[in-house]
Scaffold this motif. Structure first.
Motif, PDB file in Angstrom:
ATOM      1  N   ASP A 146      54.865  31.302  19.200  1.00  0.00           N
ATOM      2  CA  ASP A 146      53.461  31.887  18.463  1.00  0.00           C
ATOM      3  C   ASP A 146      53.380  31.474  16.946  1.00  0.00           C
ATOM      4  O   ASP A 146      52.466  31.961  16.460  1.00  0.00           O
ATOM      5  CB  ASP A 146      53.703  33.448  18.763  1.00  0.00           C
ATOM      6  CG  ASP A 146      53.646  33.972  19.866  1.00  0.00           C
ATOM      7  OD1 ASP A 146      53.361  33.199  20.906  1.00  0.00           O
ATOM      8  OD2 ASP A 146      54.186  35.198  19.979  1.00  0.00           O
ATOM      9  N   TYR A 158      49.766  35.253  10.393  1.00  0.00           N
ATOM     10  CA  TYR A 158      49.724  35.489  11.714  1.00  0.00           C
ATOM     11  C   TYR A 158      49.586  37.044  12.095  1.00  0.00           C
ATOM     12  O   TYR A 158      49.946  37.796  11.304  1.00  0.00           O
ATOM     13  CB  TYR A 158      51.054  35.175  12.460  1.00  0.00           C
ATOM     14  CG  TYR A 158      51.507  33.730  12.333  1.00  0.00           C
ATOM     15  CD1 TYR A 158      50.910  32.894  13.211  1.00  0.00           C
ATOM     16  CD2 TYR A 158      52.303  33.245  11.385  1.00  0.00           C
ATOM     17  CE1 TYR A 158      51.080  31.511  13.258  1.00  0.00           C
ATOM     18  CE2 TYR A 158      52.472  31.726  11.088  1.00  0.00           C
ATOM     19  CZ  TYR A 158      52.022  31.012  12.115  1.00  0.00           C
ATOM     20  OH  TYR A 158      52.307  29.622  12.065  1.00  0.00           O
ATOM     21  N   GLY A 159      48.577  37.296  12.845  1.00  0.00           N
ATOM     22  CA  GLY A 159      48.234  38.579  13.284  1.00  0.00           C
ATOM     23  C   GLY A 159      47.576  38.261  14.704  1.00  0.00           C
ATOM     24  O   GLY A 159      47.861  37.359  15.443  1.00  0.00           O
ATOM     25  N   ASN A 160      46.513  39.239  14.915  1.00  0.00           N
ATOM     26  CA  ASN A 160      45.670  39.009  16.192  1.00  0.00           C
ATOM     27  C   ASN A 160      44.892  37.955  16.346  1.00  0.00           C
ATOM     28  O   ASN A 160      44.767  37.281  17.022  1.00  0.00           O
ATOM     29  CB  ASN A 160      44.649  40.392  16.393  1.00  0.00           C
ATOM     30  CG  ASN A 160      45.391  41.628  16.516  1.00  0.00           C
ATOM     31  OD1 ASN A 160      46.490  41.316  17.170  1.00  0.00           O
ATOM     32  ND2 ASN A 160      44.942  42.546  16.240  1.00  0.00           N
ATOM     33  N   THR A 161      44.555  37.436  14.899  1.00  0.00           N
ATOM     34  CA  THR A 161      43.743  36.206  14.547  1.00  0.00           C
ATOM     35  C   THR A 161      44.663  35.549  13.575  1.00  0.00           C
ATOM     36  O   THR A 161      45.092  35.988  12.527  1.00  0.00           O
ATOM     37  CB  THR A 161      42.170  36.369  14.121  1.00  0.00           C
ATOM     38  OG1 THR A 161      41.685  37.123  15.211  1.00  0.00           O
ATOM     39  CG2 THR A 161      41.658  35.084  13.938  1.00  0.00           C
ATOM     40  N   THR A 171      39.625  30.750  10.875  1.00  0.00           N
ATOM     41  CA  THR A 171      40.325  31.560  11.816  1.00  0.00           C
ATOM     42  C   THR A 171      40.471  30.781  13.255  1.00  0.00           C
ATOM     43  O   THR A 171      39.772  29.950  13.577  1.00  0.00           O
ATOM     44  CB  THR A 171      39.450  32.846  11.933  1.00  0.00           C
ATOM     45  OG1 THR A 171      38.233  32.176  12.429  1.00  0.00           O
ATOM     46  CG2 THR A 171      39.494  33.679  10.863  1.00  0.00           C
ATOM     47  N   SER A 230      42.044  31.696  17.250  1.00  0.00           N
ATOM     48  CA  SER A 230      42.336  32.646  18.104  1.00  0.00           C
ATOM     49  C   SER A 230      43.762  32.620  18.457  1.00  0.00           C
ATOM     50  O   SER A 230      44.268  31.476  18.406  1.00  0.00           O
ATOM     51  CB  SER A 230      41.509  32.761  19.325  1.00  0.00           C
ATOM     52  OG  SER A 230      41.674  33.698  20.329  1.00  0.00           O
ATOM     53  N   LYS A 231      44.496  33.726  18.710  1.00  0.00           N
ATOM     54  CA  LYS A 231      45.909  33.462  18.780  1.00  0.00           C
ATOM     55  C   LYS A 231      46.426  32.687  20.150  1.00  0.00           C
ATOM     56  O   LYS A 231      47.287  32.188  20.397  1.00  0.00           O
ATOM     57  CB  LYS A 231      46.562  34.871  19.022  1.00  0.00           C
ATOM     58  CG  LYS A 231      48.143  34.781  18.991  1.00  0.00           C
ATOM     59  CD  LYS A 231      48.549  36.168  18.508  1.00  0.00           C
ATOM     60  CE  LYS A 231      50.253  35.993  18.195  1.00  0.00           C
ATOM     61  NZ  LYS A 231      50.687  37.134  17.592  1.00  0.00           N
ATOM     62  N   ASP A 232      45.382  32.992  21.059  1.00  0.00           N
ATOM     63  CA  ASP A 232      45.619  32.099  22.437  1.00  0.00           C
ATOM     64  C   ASP A 232      45.438  30.604  22.369  1.00  0.00           C
ATOM     65  O   ASP A 232      45.720  29.796  23.115  1.00  0.00           O
ATOM     66  CB  ASP A 232      45.041  32.744  23.652  1.00  0.00           C
ATOM     67  CG  ASP A 232      43.230  32.393  23.389  1.00  0.00           C
ATOM     68  OD1 ASP A 232      42.817  32.225  22.176  1.00  0.00           O
ATOM     69  OD2 ASP A 232      42.386  32.609  24.399  1.00  0.00           O
TER      70      ASP A 232
END
Length: 120
Positions: free
Chosen positions: A21, A64-67, A81, A83-85
């Motif tokens: 991640d 690192y976080g949701n975004t 920014t 996106s985490k995916d």
């Protein structure tokens, strides 16, 4: 003994998942300009920092976080920014935001976009 093996197994699965991640490795950095992507530089990501190959560019910080936020990207006012995916892909799309924006939340206003392409 079964419980001990189970705990160790879960620990390693969790450890490997967390490592995936994060942004790690080298990428070409491309900016979109009138529908065309132009390569600007190369970036190396390690843990929670990144550096450009251009020695005059500052080091940046990754949150690192949701975004995922890349701070201090080209200058102190520009935030990227992701996106985490996106971080598991070889081509990562990103959006640029200006901290000096007139909107209440500068992350709501996109001032540019680009791609990071993994160098293998």
């Amino acid at each position: 003994m079964k419980y001990f093996v189970s705990i160790i197994t879960l620990f390693f699965i969790n450890f490997n998942h967390q490592e995936n991640d994060k942004l790690i490795g080298r990428y070409n950095y491309l900016l979109e300009d009138y529908g065309l992507y132009i390569q600007k530089d190369k970036i190396t990501f390690k843990d929670s920092v990144f550096v450009f190959d251009n020695k005059y560019m500052p080091k940046g910080k990754i949150s690192y976080g949701n975004t995922i936020l890349l701070e201090n990207f080209i200058n102190r006012d520009l935030i990227i920014t992701i996106s985490k995916d996106q971080i598991k892909k070889d081509t990562i799309l990103f959006y640029m935001h200006d901290k000096q924006s007139s909107s209440a939340n500068y992350l709501d206003e996109v001032v540019g976009k680009g791609k990071l392409i993994r160098i293998k």
